[in-house]
Design a protein around this motif. Structure first.
Motif, mmCIF file in Angstrom:
data_model
loop_
_atom_site.group_PDB
_atom_site.id
_atom_site.type_symbol
_atom_site.label_atom_id
_atom_site.label_comp_id
_atom_site.label_asym_id
_atom_site.label_seq_id
_atom_site.Cartn_x
_atom_site.Cartn_y
_atom_site.Cartn_z
ATOM 1 N N ALA A 12 40.088 50.768 -8.903
ATOM 2 C CA ALA A 12 38.790 51.432 -8.760
ATOM 3 C C ALA A 12 38.052 51.498 -10.086
ATOM 4 N N PHE A 13 38.786 51.738 -11.163
ATOM 5 C CA PHE A 13 38.183 51.787 -12.496
ATOM 6 C C PHE A 13 37.500 50.451 -12.809
ATOM 7 N N ALA A 14 38.198 49.351 -12.499
ATOM 8 C CA ALA A 14 37.616 48.024 -12.743
ATOM 9 C C ALA A 14 36.434 47.759 -11.829
ATOM 10 N N LEU A 15 36.574 48.084 -10.543
ATOM 11 C CA LEU A 15 35.485 47.859 -9.592
ATOM 12 C C LEU A 15 34.266 48.708 -9.939
ATOM 13 N N GLY A 16 34.507 49.895 -10.463
ATOM 14 C CA GLY A 16 33.414 50.786 -10.837
ATOM 15 C C GLY A 16 32.707 50.384 -12.116
ATOM 16 N N SER A 17 33.290 49.443 -12.845
ATOM 17 C CA SER A 17 32.668 48.946 -14.079
ATOM 18 C C SER A 17 31.625 47.866 -13.807
ATOM 19 N N TYR A 18 31.551 47.408 -12.551
ATOM 20 C CA TYR A 18 30.649 46.302 -12.203
ATOM 21 C C TYR A 18 29.183 46.709 -12.340
ATOM 22 N N ARG A 19 28.398 45.815 -12.925
ATOM 23 C CA ARG A 19 26.940 45.954 -12.958
ATOM 24 C C ARG A 19 26.336 44.571 -12.717
ATOM 25 N N PHE A 20 25.261 44.508 -11.940
ATOM 26 C CA PHE A 20 24.566 43.235 -11.703
ATOM 27 C C PHE A 20 23.419 43.135 -12.694
ATOM 28 N N GLY A 21 23.552 42.231 -13.649
ATOM 29 C CA GLY A 21 22.581 42.181 -14.740
ATOM 30 C C GLY A 21 21.873 40.849 -14.910
ATOM 31 N N ARG A 22 21.738 40.090 -13.827
ATOM 32 C CA ARG A 22 21.152 38.761 -13.966
ATOM 33 C C ARG A 22 19.658 38.809 -14.285
ATOM 34 N N TYR A 23 18.972 39.814 -13.792
ATOM 35 C CA TYR A 23 17.507 39.798 -13.884
ATOM 36 C C TYR A 23 16.922 40.872 -14.805
ATOM 37 N N ARG A 24 17.742 41.782 -15.249
ATOM 38 C CA ARG A 24 17.289 42.752 -16.243
ATOM 39 C C ARG A 24 18.515 43.230 -17.003
ATOM 40 N N LYS A 25 18.283 43.755 -18.183
ATOM 41 C CA LYS A 25 19.400 44.216 -18.999
ATOM 42 C C LYS A 25 20.062 45.391 -18.295
ATOM 43 N N ASN A 26 21.318 45.231 -17.985
ATOM 44 C CA ASN A 26 22.053 46.244 -17.233
ATOM 45 C C ASN A 26 23.472 46.241 -17.774
ATOM 46 N N GLU A 27 23.652 46.883 -18.882
ATOM 47 C CA GLU A 27 24.892 46.723 -19.633
ATOM 48 C C GLU A 27 26.082 47.333 -18.899
ATOM 49 N N THR A 28 27.179 46.585 -18.904
ATOM 50 C CA THR A 28 28.427 47.099 -18.358
ATOM 51 C C THR A 28 28.899 48.260 -19.226
ATOM 52 N N PRO A 29 29.364 49.352 -18.618
ATOM 53 C CA PRO A 29 29.809 50.499 -19.420
ATOM 54 C C PRO A 29 30.850 50.093 -20.458
ATOM 55 N N ASP A 30 30.671 50.590 -21.673
ATOM 56 C CA ASP A 30 31.608 50.292 -22.758
ATOM 57 C C ASP A 30 32.778 51.270 -22.698
ATOM 58 N N VAL A 31 33.487 51.198 -21.586
ATOM 59 C CA VAL A 31 34.599 52.103 -21.319
ATOM 60 C C VAL A 31 35.803 51.262 -20.936
ATOM 61 N N ARG A 32 36.921 51.493 -21.622
ATOM 62 C CA ARG A 32 38.126 50.692 -21.388
ATOM 63 C C ARG A 32 39.265 51.602 -20.971
ATOM 64 N N LEU A 33 40.196 51.039 -20.203
ATOM 65 C CA LEU A 33 41.352 51.790 -19.734
ATOM 66 C C LEU A 33 42.632 51.106 -20.184
ATOM 67 N N VAL A 34 43.540 51.876 -20.740
ATOM 68 C CA VAL A 34 44.897 51.396 -21.006
ATOM 69 C C VAL A 34 45.694 51.620 -19.724
ATOM 70 N N PRO A 35 46.096 50.576 -19.020
ATOM 71 C CA PRO A 35 46.728 50.767 -17.713
ATOM 72 C C PRO A 35 48.060 51.507 -17.827
ATOM 73 N N PRO A 36 48.394 52.303 -16.837
ATOM 74 C CA PRO A 36 49.705 52.972 -16.843
ATOM 75 C C PRO A 36 50.832 51.953 -16.747
ATOM 76 N N ASP A 37 52.019 52.365 -17.182
ATOM 77 C CA ASP A 37 53.192 51.503 -17.061
ATOM 78 C C ASP A 37 53.470 51.218 -15.585
ATOM 79 N N GLY A 38 53.968 50.006 -15.336
ATOM 80 C CA GLY A 38 54.367 49.659 -13.983
ATOM 81 C C GLY A 38 53.264 49.090 -13.121
ATOM 82 N N ILE A 39 52.054 48.999 -13.663
ATOM 83 C CA ILE A 39 50.941 48.437 -12.912
ATOM 84 C C ILE A 39 50.859 46.931 -13.192
ATOM 85 N N ASP A 40 50.757 46.118 -12.146
ATOM 86 C CA ASP A 40 50.596 44.670 -12.307
ATOM 87 C C ASP A 40 49.140 44.396 -12.654
ATOM 88 N N ILE A 41 48.862 44.368 -13.951
ATOM 89 C CA ILE A 41 47.468 44.290 -14.391
ATOM 90 C C ILE A 41 46.869 42.914 -14.106
#
Length: 460
Positions: free
Chosen positions: A108-137
């Motif tokens: 959800a964190f990755a899907l929520g980072s999506y922005r459609f920016g083809r036609y105007r400046k729509n910057e993707t949030p500059d927010v990163r996540l360190v995934p928890p252990d055991g997650i198949d990243i």
């Protein structure tokens, strides 16, 4: 790895504490006195979707508290964490405790980072996540990239996403994974016996085409994907009202999601012989447009009377399914934004699926739930098949009466599938009408993750 993630951060990592109304008092009691006072002063109750950045002694952020639904809530949004990229200040974060489902929260964190920016400046949030252990990243990143592909294709307006551009997107994906690509264009569709695809697309100045690519070891199980690629749907001569035409750039959502599914299959190197077929057309209005009560012979042979030119998706899929069926695939899957009736019955978030394979139906339902990619089975109700009868042809594409529109569409398509060992039909919407956590308003990836999970379990 998806850009929303970082595995070895070089800067400070801020913890995110998940809380509910029930767990918050106990969590709050463990905070330093200043943080407790700050949370109280801000009225934090850990209501689902609420958040607060708690300060440290230097004025920085010590941690973020984010509210989730209680375990006893009627509905828990397992994608609630998809709100975080749009809320948090720039920085790198980690989960300090477990949300309801850590894997889905990371997705959800990755899907929520999506922005459609083809036609105007729509910057993707500059927010990163360190995934928890055991997650198949790698798996999460694969799903997030596929969703981005589907969303970008659907969100692109039809002036920049016609049949040719859709074919180019498919060709680029095929080239990336070394798949064999071909495309039948324009009048060649008639020469090579795809009369229904040609009929629907012939009124547009942009030539219709059938996209076809194959990947994988020929000795592996044959899995064929067919996606409806109607790049814009005016309704044809049975013209839609402007309100019904407004988001018809999404009418190639089946094709977009088939490409997203193909991306995941090829990237994961599943043990399948994959074939992807996309009839790409524009249903336009012109002097040579196909008309109500016209009759065309289909690739498979039966003649089709046109009851409504706005029921065009099933026509282009019929020829593509007939071609797919000739290969006798182990599994034949088609996705399309086909009927308003499906939306009336189940709404925009819950696409119906159809199959006569009971084991497949159970697996689809289970995988849909596991992936938070909702699907709901509707019946291929045989008594309604007679509604498709025509007095002058073998079949009518749009029976009058208005009942059970999604079921009759599925029954129409079933007429063109005989040799495949299993067949799955999904009537998707491909669109999020209003933003929800991890699901921005606009084009949406539907059914692809659930089907990919099923294929991974069968052919991984």
């Amino acid at each position: 790895m998806h850009s929303a993630f970082v595995v070895a951060p070089t800067t400070a990592v801020t913890p995110i504490t998940f809380a509910t109304r029930t767990t918050w008092p106990e969590l709050a009691a463990k905070l330093p006195p200043m943080a407790q006072a700050f949370a109280t002063a801000n009225g934090l109750t850990a209501k689902a979707g609420s958040w607060l950045a708690l300060p440290d002694t230097d004025g920085g952020i010590a941690q973020v508290v984010f509210g989730l639904e209680d375990d006893t809530a009627k509905h828990r949004d397992l994608f609630r964490a998809g709100q975080l990229p749009g809320l948090l200040p720039p920085g790198t974060y980690r989960f300090a405790n477990a949300p309801h489902d850590a894997r889905l929260a990371v997705l959800a964190f990755a899907l929520g980072s999506y922005r459609f920016g083809r036609y105007r400046k729509n910057e993707t949030p500059d927010v990163r996540l360190v995934p928890p252990d055991g997650i198949d990243i790698a798996e999460i990143s694969r799903m997030a990239e596929a969703a981005t592909l589907a969303r970008d294709l659907i969100n692109t307006p039809s002036n920049d996403m016609g049949p040719e551009e859709l074919a180019q997107a498919a060709k680029d994906l095929a080239a990336r994974f070394g798949a064999d690509f071909s495309c039948i264009v324009g009048d060649d569709l008639v020469q090579q016996n795809f009369p229904l695809i040609h009929a629907v697309g012939m009124a547009s100045s942009r030539a219709p085409r059938l996209i076809d690519f194959s990947w994988g070891d020929p000795s592996h199980a044959k899995v064929t994907l067919v996606g409806k690629g109607v790049c814009f749907d005016t309704g044809g001569l049975d013209l839609k009202p402007s309100s019904g035409m407004l988001i018809m750039k999404k009418d190639m959502g089946g094709a977009a999601n088939v490409l997203a599914l193909a991306l995941m299959i090829m990237d994961a190197k599943l043990k399948v012989r994959l074939r992807v077929l996309i009839p790409a057309v524009e249903n336009a209005v012109a002097g040579n447009a196909f008309r109500p009560l016209d009759i065309f012979k289909s690739r498979k042979g039966p003649t089709v009377e046109i009851g409504n030119t706005d029921a065009e998706g099933r026509l282009v899929l019929a020829d593509a399914l007939a071609l797919a069926d000739e290969d006798k695939p182990d599994l034949l899957v088609d996705l399309g934004t086909l009927t308003g009736a499906a939306r009336v019955a189940l709404g925009p978030e819950l696409p119906p699926f159809y199959t006569n394979d009971e084991d497949l139906a159970l697996d689809v339902a289970r995988c849909a739930k596991e992936q938070n990619d909702p699907l709901w089975r509707l019946p291929l109700w045989a008594p309604y098949d007679a509604w498709l009868d025509s007095k002058v042809a073998n079949i009518n594409n749009a029976p009058s009466g208005g009942f059970a529109g999604s079921i009759t569409c599925a029954l129409f398509l079933q007429r063109f599938v005989e040799e495949a060992k299993s067949w799955l039909h999904v009537d998707i919407y491909g669109w999020t009408p209003s933003a929800k956590p991890a699901r921005p308003e606009g084009g949406e990836c539907q059914a692809a993750r659930a089907i990919y999970a099923l294929l991974s379990q069968r052919y991984g």
